[in-house]
Design a protein around this motif. Structure first.
Motif, PDB file in Angstrom:
ATOM      1  N   ALA A 326      40.893 -22.899  32.226  1.00 44.01           N
ATOM      2  CA  ALA A 326      42.230 -22.330  32.068  1.00 44.01           C
ATOM      3  C   ALA A 326      42.135 -21.182  31.074  1.00 44.01           C
ATOM      4  O   ALA A 326      41.414 -21.270  30.089  1.00 44.01           O
ATOM      5  N   GLY A 327      42.867 -20.110  31.323  1.00 44.70           N
ATOM      6  CA  GLY A 327      42.710 -18.901  30.538  1.00 44.70           C
ATOM      7  C   GLY A 327      43.150 -19.026  29.087  1.00 44.70           C
ATOM      8  O   GLY A 327      44.049 -19.795  28.744  1.00 44.70           O
ATOM      9  N   PHE A 328      42.481 -18.257  28.230  1.00 46.41           N
ATOM     10  CA  PHE A 328      42.793 -18.159  26.804  1.00 46.41           C
ATOM     11  C   PHE A 328      42.760 -19.530  26.135  1.00 46.41           C
ATOM     12  O   PHE A 328      41.997 -20.395  26.530  1.00 46.41           O
ATOM     13  N   GLY A 329      43.584 -19.733  25.080  1.00 46.38           N
ATOM     14  CA  GLY A 329      43.511 -20.969  24.323  1.00 46.38           C
ATOM     15  C   GLY A 329      44.354 -22.086  24.906  1.00 46.38           C
ATOM     16  O   GLY A 329      45.050 -21.918  25.906  1.00 46.38           O
ATOM     17  N   ALA A 330      44.309 -23.246  24.226  1.00 42.40           N
ATOM     18  CA  ALA A 330      45.054 -24.401  24.708  1.00 42.40           C
ATOM     19  C   ALA A 330      46.554 -24.174  24.646  1.00 42.40           C
ATOM     20  O   ALA A 330      47.315 -24.831  25.364  1.00 42.40           O
ATOM     21  N   ASP A 331      47.005 -23.235  23.782  1.00 46.09           N
ATOM     22  CA  ASP A 331      48.437 -22.957  23.686  1.00 46.09           C
ATOM     23  C   ASP A 331      48.971 -22.254  24.917  1.00 46.09           C
ATOM     24  O   ASP A 331      50.180 -22.253  25.161  1.00 46.09           O
ATOM     25  N   LEU A 332      48.091 -21.663  25.717  1.00 42.59           N
ATOM     26  CA  LEU A 332      48.509 -20.966  26.934  1.00 42.59           C
ATOM     27  C   LEU A 332      47.967 -21.682  28.169  1.00 42.59           C
ATOM     28  O   LEU A 332      48.694 -22.386  28.857  1.00 42.59           O
ATOM     29  N   GLY A 333      46.684 -21.541  28.462  1.00 38.42           N
ATOM     30  CA  GLY A 333      46.139 -22.079  29.709  1.00 38.42           C
ATOM     31  C   GLY A 333      46.244 -23.587  29.851  1.00 38.42           C
ATOM     32  O   GLY A 333      46.719 -24.108  30.862  1.00 38.42           O
TER      33      GLY A 333
END
Length: 584
Positions: A326-333
């Motif tokens: 999943a893209g970028f960090g856990a806060d997004l992807g």
């Protein structure tokens, strides 16, 4: 210092390593998954598309005991195999190696005797020719053929650009031919799209060709990966669902403020026809011959940021372990994976949170330095301080019921003192961690990580979304702001609150939330490092992506069409004696 077991590879480019690989016949790779000659269609050397019959068969088998609609299931939503989601901490603009880790972990699991399948997104030409480079992995952990995947591949993204353009053309033609639907040219929501970074096209005016050139109006471009059509392709379960989602896309409002859709324009079927082949997953292999699906490519700071649902479903059905990113960090992807994908039956059994010493030092410093020279300096204390950010991302996935394992993506010039400081800080927080040297060593460099991930995935877990779909839109946004980003409050500006009221009045308030914010901070301000506290999330726009099936919440000043940097990667790419050079 970090491992230097493969000094020759350290001096060679990803492209050179890829060219020296000896890929297996793609039919043999397919056979590893139980797919026969009638299940795949070769698309050049080392590439195949699954047939529609093969997709139907695999997804039907995998859905017999799939996850529930609310995103939770006693076994993590698993069908046949286990799903491992690769996410990360807050990255630098150059990325910290999620795709490398995804590929390398798949190879390591295969080395342990597991039938692993890798699933990644297709690279967008914007990053390839911009600052981030390609997205086929790197070093000894790549998907092949690297050149093809990073450039035109099977034409999926070109098909998306063409389909998007067809819908744009149909809309403007309708305006020109009498506007029977009463579309208000000032309320056109559907932009144009192309797959390159071109800031000059963010805001444009079209229809300036006189009486034959169409109706003059303001317009804009987005990069294809940011198109709602990319999200539609990524979330469609079959072709009928794809056509239905295309038909639901809201392209404009009429004079009374009522939505006008692609179905109203009568071109949902034609758009689907352009996407029929793009819907079929692409099968390739890693540099060590592990099966890999490379399919779809929405950005996670703009859309949901994962490869396609259909590729994940096929891979989960046919393998023991699906390793997907999943893209970028856990806060997004990762957050969007749980709140959007898991509600359609693909729920992770474990999550890998990728970190690098470079990113840790960036988050451990008070502010972002002017260039990367500061990050190249040895600074164990800055790396240790950055663990606060990393630990927050691990806790984000844990809060959603997914066991985390931190993977430190080791670069050849990493200092041992920095690595040890990070491991010590994570041990103090009781967060599982393993060094990953898959870039240098391939699957062999990820054995410790694979064993830790396998242990985590085999523990019983229950994926638990942080909000219910029945919550109000404001409640959903507040939950993400508080529980994921760490914000103290939410502020609505530029009419965003009124937009929410209209969305809920139209009966779309029960959709999941897709927040569009900077990936370079847990907050909506990229200059804030670590774990910011006491800040307010600013929401400036809320709009329905009715075809994709979520609400887009735009914060701060996120761009849907990036620009090129001062020294774009394109300046280093060339063709010499018929061979591409400089691609990475």
């Amino acid at each position: 210092m970090g491992s230097t077991d493969t000094p020759e590879d350290e001096r060679r480019s990803d492209l050179e390593i890829a060219r020296d690989a000896s890929p297996r016949p793609i039919a043999n790779v397919a056979a590893d998954l139980g797919l026969g000659p009638d299940d795949v269609e070769a698309r050049g050397e080392g590439v195949a598309k699954l047939t529609l019959d093969a997709v139907r068969s695999a997804t039907a088998a995998g859905s017999d005991d799939g996850g529930s609609d609310d995103g939770g299931s006693d076994d993590g939503g698993d069908n046949d195999g286990r799903t491992v989601l690769v996410t990360g901490m807050t990255p630098t603009p150059k990325g910290e190696g999620k795709t490398v880790t995804t590929v390398g972990l798949g190879q390591a699991l295969s080395s342990l005797g597991e039938r692993a399948v890798v699933a990644t997104r297709e690279p967008s030409l914007g990053p390839v020719f911009g600052i981030k480079g390609g997205a086929a992995g790197g070093g000894r952990s790549q998907v092949l053929p690297m050149e093809s995947i990073n450039l035109h591949f099977t034409g999926d993204i070109h098909a998306l650009s063409a389909a998007h353009g067809l819908l744009s053309a149909a809309l403007d033609n309708h305006l020109h031919q009498g506007n029977e639907l009463g579309i208000d040219p000032r309320r056109v929501h559907w932009p144009r799209a192309l797959d390159v970074n071109d800031r000059a096209l963010r805001e444009v005016v079209v229809g300036l060709g006189g009486t034959t050139g169409g109706v003059p109006r303001e317009d804009r471009f987005v990069i294809t990966a940011a198109s709602e059509l990319m999200a539609v392709l990524g979330l469609a379960s079959d072709l009928d669902d794809l056509k239905a989602r295309v038909g639901r896309i809201v392209v404009a409002d009429d004079a009374d403020g009522e939505a006008v859709t692609a179905a109203d324009l009568g071109v949902a079927g034609a758009v689907t026809a352009l996407l029929r082949d793009a819907f079929r997953p692409n099968l390739v292999q890693t540099i060590e011959g592990v099966p890999a699906f490379v399919h779809g490519g929405p950005f996670a700071n703009i859309a949901h940021g994962t490869n396609t649902l259909v590729a994940d479903r096929v891979a989960e059905s046919l393998g023991d372990y699906l390793v997907t990113e999943a893209g970028f960090g856990a806060d997004l992807g990762a957050e969007k994976f749980v709140h959007v994908l898991a509600r359609q039956g693909i729920a992770p059994d474990a999550a890998v949170v990728v970190a690098s010493v470079r990113a840790l030092k960036r988050q451990g410093l008070d502010q972002w330095p002017a260039d990367y020279d500061r990050l190249a300096e040895t600074d164990p204390e800055a790396a240790r301080a950055g663990v606060d950010n990393l630990a927050k991302h691990a806790r984000i996935v844990e809060s959603m019921g997914v066991p985390p394992v931190v993977a430190i993506n080791v670069f050849p010039d990493d200092d041992e003192a920095e690595l040890a400081a990070v491991e010590e800080a994570l041990a103090e927080r009781s967060i599982p961690v393993a060094r990953s040297r898959v870039f240098e060593l391939g699957g062999e460099g990820g054995i410790d990580l694979a064993e830790a991930v396998r242990d985590a995935a085999e523990r019983e877990s229950t994926v638990s979304p942080l909000y219910d779909l029945e919550d109000t839109v404001r409640e959903k946004i507040a939950t993400l702001a508080r529980e994921v980003y760490g914000a103290a409050d939410v502020e609505y500006v530029d009419g965003a609150a009124d937009e929410i009221d209209r969305i809920e009045a139209a009966g779309l308030g029960d959709l999941p939330i897709c927040v569009s914010k900077t990936p370079y901070s847990l907050s909506d301000d990229p200059s804030l490092t670590g774990v910011p506290e006491g800040w307010t999330l600013t929401v400036r726009e809320v709009s329905p992506s009715a075809g994709a099936g979520f609400l887009v919440v735009k914060t701060a000043d996120v761009m849907t069409l990036p620009g090129l940097p001062a020294e774009p990667a394109a300046e280093g790419i060339d063709v010499v004696d018929g061979e591409i050079t400089g691609l990475f």
